[in-house]
Design a protein around this motif. Sequence first.
Motif, PDB file in Angstrom:
ATOM      1  N   GLU A   1     -14.057   2.920  -0.683  1.00 31.30           N
ATOM      2  CA  GLU A   1     -14.514   2.138   0.467  1.00 31.30           C
ATOM      3  C   GLU A   1     -13.671   0.874   0.662  1.00 31.30           C
ATOM      4  O   GLU A   1     -13.907   0.119   1.604  1.00 31.30           O
ATOM      5  N   LEU A   2     -12.707   0.609  -0.239  1.00 37.40           N
ATOM      6  CA  LEU A   2     -11.882  -0.587  -0.124  1.00 37.40           C
ATOM      7  C   LEU A   2     -11.116  -0.584   1.195  1.00 37.40           C
ATOM      8  O   LEU A   2     -10.578   0.439   1.614  1.00 37.40           O
ATOM      9  N   LYS A   3     -11.054  -1.767   1.832  1.00 40.69           N
ATOM     10  CA  LYS A   3     -10.388  -1.884   3.120  1.00 40.69           C
ATOM     11  C   LYS A   3      -9.234  -2.887   3.047  1.00 40.69           C
ATOM     12  O   LYS A   3      -9.189  -3.742   2.162  1.00 40.69           O
ATOM     13  N   PHE A   4      -8.326  -2.767   3.992  1.00 34.79           N
ATOM     14  CA  PHE A   4      -7.252  -3.744   4.116  1.00 34.79           C
ATOM     15  C   PHE A   4      -7.837  -5.077   4.577  1.00 34.79           C
ATOM     16  O   PHE A   4      -8.680  -5.096   5.493  1.00 34.79           O
ATOM     17  N   PRO A   5      -7.407  -6.187   3.988  1.00 37.69           N
ATOM     18  CA  PRO A   5      -7.910  -7.494   4.414  1.00 37.69           C
ATOM     19  C   PRO A   5      -7.695  -7.722   5.914  1.00 37.69           C
ATOM     20  O   PRO A   5      -6.601  -7.535   6.434  1.00 37.69           O
ATOM     21  N   GLY A   6      -8.767  -8.065   6.611  1.00 35.38           N
ATOM     22  CA  GLY A   6      -8.691  -8.363   8.032  1.00 35.38           C
ATOM     23  C   GLY A   6      -8.629  -7.159   8.947  1.00 35.38           C
ATOM     24  O   GLY A   6      -8.551  -7.313  10.171  1.00 35.38           O
ATOM     25  N   LEU A   7      -8.657  -5.960   8.363  1.00 34.65           N
ATOM     26  CA  LEU A   7      -8.575  -4.742   9.171  1.00 34.65           C
ATOM     27  C   LEU A   7      -9.747  -3.827   8.821  1.00 34.65           C
ATOM     28  O   LEU A   7     -10.125  -3.704   7.662  1.00 34.65           O
ATOM     29  N   ASN A   8     -10.285  -3.167   9.800  1.00 31.05           N
ATOM     30  CA  ASN A   8     -11.417  -2.270   9.569  1.00 31.05           C
ATOM     31  C   ASN A   8     -10.915  -0.855   9.277  1.00 31.05           C
ATOM     32  O   ASN A   8     -11.318   0.120   9.905  1.00 31.05           O
TER      33      ASN A   8
ATOM     34  N   LYS B   1      -9.897   1.739   5.927  1.00 29.32           N
ATOM     35  CA  LYS B   1      -9.960   1.948   4.486  1.00 29.32           C
ATOM     36  C   LYS B   1      -8.560   2.186   3.919  1.00 29.32           C
ATOM     37  O   LYS B   1      -7.732   2.882   4.525  1.00 29.32           O
ATOM     38  N   ILE B   2      -8.298   1.610   2.749  1.00 29.17           N
ATOM     39  CA  ILE B   2      -7.018   1.830   2.077  1.00 29.17           C
ATOM     40  C   ILE B   2      -6.800   3.319   1.820  1.00 29.17           C
ATOM     41  O   ILE B   2      -5.689   3.837   1.940  1.00 29.17           O
ATOM     42  N   LYS B   3      -7.888   4.012   1.498  1.00 34.48           N
ATOM     43  CA  LYS B   3      -7.802   5.439   1.209  1.00 34.48           C
ATOM     44  C   LYS B   3      -7.238   6.221   2.389  1.00 34.48           C
ATOM     45  O   LYS B   3      -6.529   7.217   2.208  1.00 34.48           O
ATOM     46  N   GLU B   4      -7.510   5.780   3.609  1.00 31.53           N
ATOM     47  CA  GLU B   4      -7.010   6.484   4.789  1.00 31.53           C
ATOM     48  C   GLU B   4      -5.489   6.410   4.873  1.00 31.53           C
ATOM     49  O   GLU B   4      -4.826   7.402   5.213  1.00 31.53           O
ATOM     50  N   ALA B   5      -4.927   5.242   4.580  1.00 29.93           N
ATOM     51  CA  ALA B   5      -3.461   5.107   4.567  1.00 29.93           C
ATOM     52  C   ALA B   5      -2.867   5.892   3.400  1.00 29.93           C
ATOM     53  O   ALA B   5      -1.805   6.522   3.536  1.00 29.93           O
TER      54      ALA B   5
ATOM     55  N   PHE C   1      -3.715   7.359  -6.985  1.00 26.82           N
ATOM     56  CA  PHE C   1      -3.418   5.995  -6.547  1.00 26.82           C
ATOM     57  C   PHE C   1      -4.177   4.958  -7.374  1.00 26.82           C
ATOM     58  O   PHE C   1      -5.345   5.175  -7.730  1.00 26.82           O
ATOM     59  N   ILE C   2      -3.553   3.824  -7.643  1.00 23.90           N
ATOM     60  CA  ILE C   2      -4.330   2.634  -7.955  1.00 23.90           C
ATOM     61  C   ILE C   2      -5.194   2.389  -6.715  1.00 23.90           C
ATOM     62  O   ILE C   2      -4.679   2.401  -5.588  1.00 23.90           O
ATOM     63  N   PRO C   3      -6.494   2.197  -6.848  1.00 20.29           N
ATOM     64  CA  PRO C   3      -7.388   2.193  -5.674  1.00 20.29           C
ATOM     65  C   PRO C   3      -6.976   1.228  -4.563  1.00 20.29           C
ATOM     66  O   PRO C   3      -7.215   1.509  -3.386  1.00 20.29           O
ATOM     67  N   TRP C   4      -6.354   0.117  -4.907  1.00 18.02           N
ATOM     68  CA  TRP C   4      -5.992  -0.880  -3.891  1.00 18.02           C
ATOM     69  C   TRP C   4      -4.499  -0.836  -3.540  1.00 18.02           C
ATOM     70  O   TRP C   4      -4.020  -1.670  -2.777  1.00 18.02           O
ATOM     71  N   ASP C   5      -3.772   0.130  -4.072  1.00 13.04           N
ATOM     72  CA  ASP C   5      -2.334   0.201  -3.812  1.00 13.04           C
ATOM     73  C   ASP C   5      -2.095   0.654  -2.375  1.00 13.04           C
ATOM     74  O   ASP C   5      -2.783   1.546  -1.866  1.00 13.04           O
ATOM     75  N   ASP C   6      -1.091   0.061  -1.737  1.00 13.93           N
ATOM     76  CA  ASP C   6      -0.862   0.348  -0.320  1.00 13.93           C
ATOM     77  C   ASP C   6       0.476   1.009  -0.039  1.00 13.93           C
ATOM     78  O   ASP C   6       0.956   1.015   1.091  1.00 13.93           O
ATOM     79  N   ASP C   7       1.097   1.584  -1.088  1.00 19.09           N
ATOM     80  CA  ASP C   7       2.310   2.358  -0.857  1.00 19.09           C
ATOM     81  C   ASP C   7       2.529   3.336  -2.001  1.00 19.09           C
ATOM     82  O   ASP C   7       1.774   3.361  -2.967  1.00 19.09           O
TER      83      ASP C   7
END
Length: 284
Positions: free
Chosen positions: A5-12, A14-18, A56-62
């Motif tokens: 359920e973690l999200k990108f800061p300021g964006l609605n 989910k990190i998982k979607e990216a 993935f690391i749960p909060w990793d974005d690449d």
Amino acid sequence: MQENELKFPGLNIKIKEAQEVQLEILLEFDRLCKKYGIQYQLFSGTLIGAIRHNGFIPWDDDIDVCMLREEYNRFLEVSIKELNKNYFLQNYHTDKNFQSQYSKIRKNHTRYVENLVQDVNMHQGIFIDVFPYDHVRPKTLKGKAQRIAIDQLKLINYCRVMRVNDVEKNRVLRIAKKATYYILKVIPKSKMDRLITKLVCLFNNKEEKYVGELSISTSKHMYDSFVLKKEFFYDSIDWDFEGYKFPVPRAYDEILTKNYGNYMEMPPLNEQEPHHGIIEIKLA
């Protein structure tokens, strides 16, 4: 909040979607590498994610992958004709305003905009990073001179991005970088790019024991951390990552310990967040 359920800061979003889109890109990259026998390994935070989380690391974005220069060049060659048209291979050859010495594979018709380069006129789709490793001589005067020269030229080249200059905290350096921004308008970026690549590949025509990631890791601390024995790239094992198998170095423990210390320990909560400064996302 649950990890998925973690999200990108300021964006609605989910990190998982990216991450799902990035996994899709990785599978296309892996398909080409397997088809042509091109060797690569999961790298950096993606390697930690594989070993510690089997994904993935749960909060990793690449996603990060790496390969020796000769494998990297082969991949660039085959991807021109064979990369699925849903994706774009980005480097300074294919996208003249791209600032770095490595490549990204981006998904077309998506947006994944990093704050510092939001004004750069280039492809800004969701991406994975592909890093080449080159021969280095870490304990020699020539090796040290190579690192310093590349590091300084990269810093100068990045002055072409005004937002990078604006975030410089030292007032004198900030003024100097902004002045360099205008000076660089009369120096073609392509010449700087080629010069840096020439320096990066300086020792590649000679047999060396060590290789280094020189497209990003040229500060002394990062350079020392990411220098590896070349032999590690010839000894891979398959590892679970998000339900698929991808190659990792058999010496992953030695590598990750050198890079990050106790990599199996979760960082403090305040550090568990994306690190690319993504300000805009379009998934499709």
